[in-house]
Design an enzyme around this catalytic site. Sequence first.
Site, PDB file in Angstrom:
ATOM      1  N   LYS A 103      18.540  10.924  -8.902  1.00 15.59           N
ATOM      2  CA  LYS A 103      18.891   9.665  -9.616  1.00 15.59           C
ATOM      3  C   LYS A 103      18.802   9.609 -11.661  1.00 15.59           C
ATOM      4  CE  LYS A 103      18.470   8.386  -5.415  1.00 15.59           C
ATOM      5  NZ  LYS A 103      19.934   8.557  -4.981  1.00 15.59           N
TER       6      LYS A 103
ATOM      7  N   GLU B  33      12.776   2.482 -16.130  1.00 15.08           N
ATOM      8  CA  GLU B  33      13.895   2.000 -16.691  1.00 15.08           C
ATOM      9  C   GLU B  33      12.929   0.483 -17.589  1.00 15.08           C
ATOM     10  OE1 GLU B  33      16.705   1.414 -12.973  1.00 15.08           O
ATOM     11  OE2 GLU B  33      17.247   2.873 -13.640  1.00 15.08           O
TER      12      GLU B  33
ATOM     13  N   HIS C  10      15.226  -3.503   1.348  1.00 17.42           N
ATOM     14  CA  HIS C  10      16.388  -2.776   1.288  1.00 17.42           C
ATOM     15  C   HIS C  10      16.913  -2.457   2.353  1.00 17.42           C
ATOM     16  CE1 HIS C  10      14.144  -2.308  -2.736  1.00 17.42           C
ATOM     17  NE2 HIS C  10      12.838  -2.077  -1.599  1.00 17.42           N
TER      18      HIS C  10
ATOM     19  N   ARG D 169      28.773   9.132   0.520  1.00 17.43           N
ATOM     20  CA  ARG D 169      29.095   8.694   1.984  1.00 17.43           C
ATOM     21  C   ARG D 169      30.084   7.498   2.129  1.00 17.43           C
ATOM     22  NH1 ARG D 169      23.642   6.145   1.599  1.00 17.43           N
ATOM     23  NH2 ARG D 169      24.641   4.511   2.006  1.00 17.43           N
TER      24      ARG D 169
HETATM   25  C1  MV4 Z   1      16.414  -2.196  -9.574  1.00 15.07           C
HETATM   26  C2  MV4 Z   1      15.653  -3.073 -10.450  1.00 15.07           C
HETATM   27  C3  MV4 Z   1      15.696  -4.387 -11.168  1.00 15.07           C
HETATM   28  N1  MV4 Z   1      15.820  -3.557 -12.087  1.00 15.07           N
HETATM   29  N2  MV4 Z   1      16.569  -1.244 -11.014  1.00 15.07           N
HETATM   30  C4  MV4 Z   1      16.241  -0.854  -4.874  1.00 15.07           C
HETATM   31  C5  MV4 Z   1      16.712  -0.200  -4.448  1.00 15.07           C
HETATM   32  C6  MV4 Z   1      16.895   1.484  -4.792  1.00 15.07           C
HETATM   33  N3  MV4 Z   1      18.507   1.423  -5.118  1.00 15.07           N
HETATM   34  C7  MV4 Z   1      17.200   0.266  -6.434  1.00 15.07           C
HETATM   35  N4  MV4 Z   1      16.109  -0.688  -6.471  1.00 15.07           N
HETATM   36  C8  MV4 Z   1      16.116  -1.900  -7.535  1.00 15.07           C
HETATM   37  N5  MV4 Z   1      16.605  -1.167  -9.113  1.00 15.07           N
HETATM   38  C9  MV4 Z   1      15.852  -2.188 -12.061  1.00 15.07           C
HETATM   39  N6  MV4 Z   1      16.312  -0.823 -13.268  1.00 15.07           N
HETATM   40  C10 MV4 Z   1      15.913  -4.079  -8.850  1.00 15.07           C
HETATM   41  C11 MV4 Z   1      16.141  -3.574  -7.426  1.00 15.07           C
HETATM   42  C12 MV4 Z   1      15.920  -4.001  -6.337  1.00 15.07           C
HETATM   43  C13 MV4 Z   1      17.127  -4.328  -5.525  1.00 15.07           C
HETATM   44  C14 MV4 Z   1      18.401  -3.291  -5.581  1.00 15.07           C
HETATM   45  C15 MV4 Z   1      19.816  -4.230  -4.592  1.00 15.07           C
HETATM   46  C16 MV4 Z   1      19.007  -4.347  -4.272  1.00 15.07           C
HETATM   47  C17 MV4 Z   1      18.155  -5.040  -3.497  1.00 15.07           C
HETATM   48  C18 MV4 Z   1      16.694  -4.789  -4.054  1.00 15.07           C
HETATM   49  C19 MV4 Z   1      16.061  -5.843  -3.565  1.00 15.07           C
HETATM   50  C20 MV4 Z   1      14.500  -4.710  -4.738  1.00 15.07           C
HETATM   51  C21 MV4 Z   1      14.659  -4.686  -5.847  1.00 15.07           C
END
Ligand code: MV4
Length: 493
Positions: free
Chosen positions: A116, A200, A235, A294
């Site tokens: 990442k 972040e 998620h 993918r």
């Molecule tokens: C974040 C975020 C808020 N701010 N990054 C969750 C899984 C991973 N792929 C990244 N995720 C998140 N990253 C920053 N800088 C909030 C989430 C997140 C989220 C993102 C997408 C879909 C659902 C989510 C549920 C909780 C938190």
Amino acid sequence: MFRKVLVANRGEIAVRVMRALREMGIGSVAVYSDVDRNALHVRMADEAVGIGGAASSESYLVVDKILAAAQQTGAEAIHPGYGFLSENAAFAARCEQSGIVFIGPSSTAIEKMGSKTSARSLAKQAGTPIPPGTEESLSSADEAKIIAREIGYPVILKAAAGGGGKGMRRVDREEDLEAALRDASSEAERSFRSSDVYIEKFIVRPRHIEIQVLGDQYGNMIHLGERECSIQRRHQKVIEEAPSPFLATRPDLRNAMGNAAVAAARAAGYYNAGTVEFLVDESGAFYFLEMNTRLQVEHPVTELITGIDLVKWQLRIAAGEALTLRQQDISLRGWAMECRVYAEDPDNGFLPSPGEITALSVASGPGIRLDSGVYQGWKVPLEYDPLLMKLAAWAETRAEVVARLERALEETHIGGIRTNTEFFLDLLGDEKFRNGALHTGFLDEWFPRRKRHEFSALEMQLLHQSATLAATERKTSAPSQPARSKWKEGLLR
Ligand code: MV4
């Protein structure tokens, strides 16, 4: 073009890939574990090879067995589907070394996007906006504190090798930072055998919007618009749609995100189909999250609004063909939405509900697309992801596609196990959902207070007909006895 392709997966996605192979006149090879001997994907394939025990660590994840099955059957290429080995750079490299084509990007592109922190720096170099934070993993709590002060709270700590929310901690105050860093690092170590964590700025109440990209091995790359994936639980996506209600009225933002996605993918030397994930806040600011290297579960909604078959293009690109589609050829028409139908019980903590499907009646008619991996009489194993099928619909407008999906869910009857079909009727009936006011916290806020779908007399009749039809197909005299929810008590007698 290939003459024979091995599909290193199971369930609905293996079936989806085999459908493309059949239409293109390419032979298909299935692989199966002991419990999948009679699975639908095995029945659909031209040939099938047993690869061992029910646990995926003894079958679908064993690189040597998959490669041996390809060699033994003379398959020239392997489609990995999603999950399992699909984003495993070492597997892609082994295919490359064995002279078998991996249907996906190069192993180096998978590697670059798999980390990442490396993906973040690639995106940044490409001019794609990323959330403020570090591109290297943190070396101490003191360093984390200094950076958090610079970017401002709330912040989020993430595993560098992560994905899917593991090794992730939101931190609102400096007092909590040190403990959160310890927790995130040890969870990262346990989950990914790497304790590397980066920081972040936390984006508050964002939408999750992802861009589909498609590129060939000669540097041609386009995007196919976005998918809105904000409706998730732990998620795990639950329902997806294209276009995003947010971007539908913002064509300039869509273009900007599309170009940013293509730039990030190019920076990794990417080819084949891929998805660039973004967080989008209420102001329309967007931030690169990660790239999925993918074919994704939710690819059908993109296919429905673009008319483009992503799997066929994956095969052509892997075989060395050039992309003949140009960006100006891509237009988005109407609206598509997809429900992930799982063998699980929403009224019981979403507990998996494996077992025999004793009755099955599925939706059809105008605008319906069903990607299923099951049949009546199939015993859903407990060893794998409980996704049974994806029920998708297309219509001219969002309101029409919601109504169409409701109708399709009422036509659906799955007997013998619990599924989440009623949960979707509850969700599709919600006013905020219908207004398209979505964000990543939507489901957690909505679920505890949700209003249950009330079945009208006509809907009850439709459901009853579906159940009766399923029972008739079974050649029994009485409708099936489903494990039914209390909301349907009195029904299906
Ligand atoms: C974040 C975020 C808020 N701010 N990054 C969750 C899984 C991973 N792929 C990244 N995720 C998140 N990253 C920053 N800088 C909030 C989430 C997140 C989220 C993102 C997408 C879909 C659902 C989510 C549920 C909780 C938190």
